[in-house]
Design an enzyme around this catalytic site. Sequence first.
Site, PDB file in Angstrom:
ATOM      1  N   SER A  70      26.586  39.083  34.619  1.00 20.03           N
ATOM      2  CA  SER A  70      27.214  39.286  36.203  1.00 20.03           C
ATOM      3  C   SER A  70      26.307  40.354  36.788  1.00 20.03           C
ATOM      4  CB  SER A  70      28.840  39.807  36.035  1.00 20.03           C
ATOM      5  OG  SER A  70      29.529  38.861  35.579  1.00 20.03           O
ATOM      6  N   HIS A 120      28.543  45.823  37.139  1.00 21.19           N
ATOM      7  CA  HIS A 120      28.360  45.103  38.482  1.00 21.19           C
ATOM      8  C   HIS A 120      27.653  45.890  39.309  1.00 21.19           C
ATOM      9  CE1 HIS A 120      31.873  42.446  37.508  1.00 21.19           C
ATOM     10  NE2 HIS A 120      30.801  42.175  36.640  1.00 21.19           N
TER      11      HIS A 120
END
Length: 245
Positions: A70, A120
């Site tokens: 991610s 992230h």
Amino acid sequence: MGESHLVYNMMSLLWKGIQLETSMGSVKFASMVAALLGMSQGITLLLAKSLLLLFDHERAYYHEYSIGFSGVLFAMKVVVNSQSDNYTSVHGLVLPSRHAAWAELILIQMFVPGVSFLGHLGGILAGILYLHLKASYSGSNPLTTIIRRFTRILSWPVRLVWGICRFQRLQIFGRGTVGGSQARSATGVWRCQACTFDNSGWLNVCEMCGTDRFDDGLSSLGSSNQTHDLPVEELRRRRVQRFGR
């Protein structure tokens, strides 16, 4: 950690990868992914170290385990959205494309439990840093050069085998054309001027029709009748005998 996580990340990689690879090429795309991977992990580690220094935590964040792609995907989202001034929809919210990664960061953190916020965030910062470095550096990307040379080294055996196969296909015996060259020193093969059969360089007489190797095809009429005017069936029979050994 689960099929849904894997499928979502790979679908996101497919969607972003198609846009980026078609616009910049495979080698540059591979170098960008490698750079984003290293920068996102490095920035995540720096963020975790900063939190440990600023706040008195009993256990540092980098001792926790997190998996997934991610971080790189968020960095790729920043790169993709930097090429567009349009609006986009993020889980139903319409907002400028350049803010889409930040909105998705907050929404995922709010509605998806157990996600890595620092991972992230590190990906987004890596994407921003990559764009700034790319804009400030006008020369060729050294990582792209390394990947291009590495792929050339890996593909060398394949190119070698392919070249050998092409060479062998071009040297099929008995498929000559009238008026071809008399001798081929590079391959050790000479072509008969009478029947255009390719013979081994060790022979001085054509295996197909018996013509002398150094005959220019303009000999006497009697010799021409003996060697050049063989019936088609006789030539076919000799070819079958030649290749049926």
